[in-house]
Design a protein around this motif. Structure first.
Motif, PDB file in Angstrom:
ATOM      1  N   PHE A  46       0.944  -1.192   0.018  1.00 44.77           N
ATOM      2  CA  PHE A  46      -0.098  -0.027  -0.074  1.00 44.77           C
ATOM      3  C   PHE A  46       0.838   1.368   0.145  1.00 44.77           C
ATOM      4  N   GLN A  71      -3.407   5.229  -0.093  1.00 43.63           N
ATOM      5  CA  GLN A  71      -3.661   4.119  -1.164  1.00 43.63           C
ATOM      6  C   GLN A  71      -5.025   4.470  -1.856  1.00 43.63           C
ATOM      7  N   GLU A  72      -5.904   4.816  -0.926  1.00 46.85           N
ATOM      8  CA  GLU A  72      -7.380   5.118  -1.441  1.00 46.85           C
ATOM      9  C   GLU A  72      -7.263   6.316  -2.332  1.00 46.85           C
ATOM     10  N   LYS A  74      -4.740   7.506  -4.255  1.00 44.65           N
ATOM     11  CA  LYS A  74      -4.124   6.881  -5.230  1.00 44.65           C
ATOM     12  C   LYS A  74      -4.916   6.248  -6.147  1.00 44.65           C
ATOM     13  N   GLN A  75      -5.854   5.438  -5.712  1.00 43.67           N
ATOM     14  CA  GLN A  75      -6.779   4.557  -6.700  1.00 43.67           C
ATOM     15  C   GLN A  75      -7.829   5.573  -7.091  1.00 43.67           C
ATOM     16  N   ALA A  78      -6.420   7.163 -10.182  1.00 44.50           N
ATOM     17  CA  ALA A  78      -6.335   6.242 -11.226  1.00 44.50           C
ATOM     18  C   ALA A  78      -7.690   6.214 -11.901  1.00 44.50           C
ATOM     19  N   ARG A  79      -8.883   5.791 -10.948  1.00 43.86           N
ATOM     20  CA  ARG A  79      -9.986   5.891 -11.477  1.00 43.86           C
ATOM     21  C   ARG A  79     -10.478   7.172 -12.441  1.00 43.86           C
TER      22      ARG A  79
END
Length: 176
Positions: A46, A71-72, A74-75, A78-79
């Motif tokens: 993570f 992490q959330e 960065k996700q 990315a979305r």
């Protein structure tokens, strides 16, 4: 941080060597801020943001480490980037001209290939340009949307082509 990390960081550097460089940076500059990949006890990796701060306590130097899980975040980025790429692909494939302008400056931010073909201009000739006098005959200060508070839905409007000729189009505008 290397003891709680995978062998290598996303940039390919070895975690142990990269951690030593970051500590050296914090000792030299007083602080080092960076993204890092940590590993959970279950083996999953993570992303975190790490801040190493040099502290002088009496005659001793210490490094204070703080980090938080990104992490959330960065996700989510990315979305969002994937959704934007899909939107660009859709816009680029449409046979209708689409242009996106900055509502405050009236500068063109985006024109799909159909719009550039209609205007007979390259994206470079359009992007960043103010619409008044470039591709619309509407005088400055008379924009029906931003200046006059009107709406435009499937109305015949005149656009200016690169050669100076006028082109009549059905135009719809939505303010976001």
């Amino acid at each position: 941080p290397d003891q709680l990390s995978p062998e290598r960081q996303p940039d390919g550097s070895r975690s142990e060597e990269s951690a030593a460089l970051r500590v050296t940076e914090a000792l030299r500059n007083g602080v080092a801020r960076f993204e890092w990949l940590h590993r959970r006890m279950d083996g999953t990796d993570f992303a975190v943001e790490v801040v190493l701060t040099r502290l002088e306590i009496g005659d001793k130097t210490a490094i204070f480490t703080s980090w938080h899980d990104i992490q959330e975040h960065k996700q989510a980025i990315a979305r969002l980037e994937a959704a934007e790429a899909t939107q660009r692909e859709i816009f680029a494939s449409l046979p209708a001209g689409i242009m996106i302008l900055d509502a405050k400056t009236h500068r063109l931010l985006y024109a799909n290939p159909a719009a550039t073909a209609i205007l007979q201009r390259t994206p470079e000739e359009l992007l960043g340009k103010v619409c008044h006098g470039c591709f619309t005959a509407t005088p400055e200060g008379q924009c029906p949307i931003t200046d006059l508070g009107q709406s435009v839905v499937n109305e015949k409007k005149v656009l200016l082509r690169a050669d100076g000729n006028h082109c009549t189009v059905l135009k719809s505008v939505r303010r976001f």
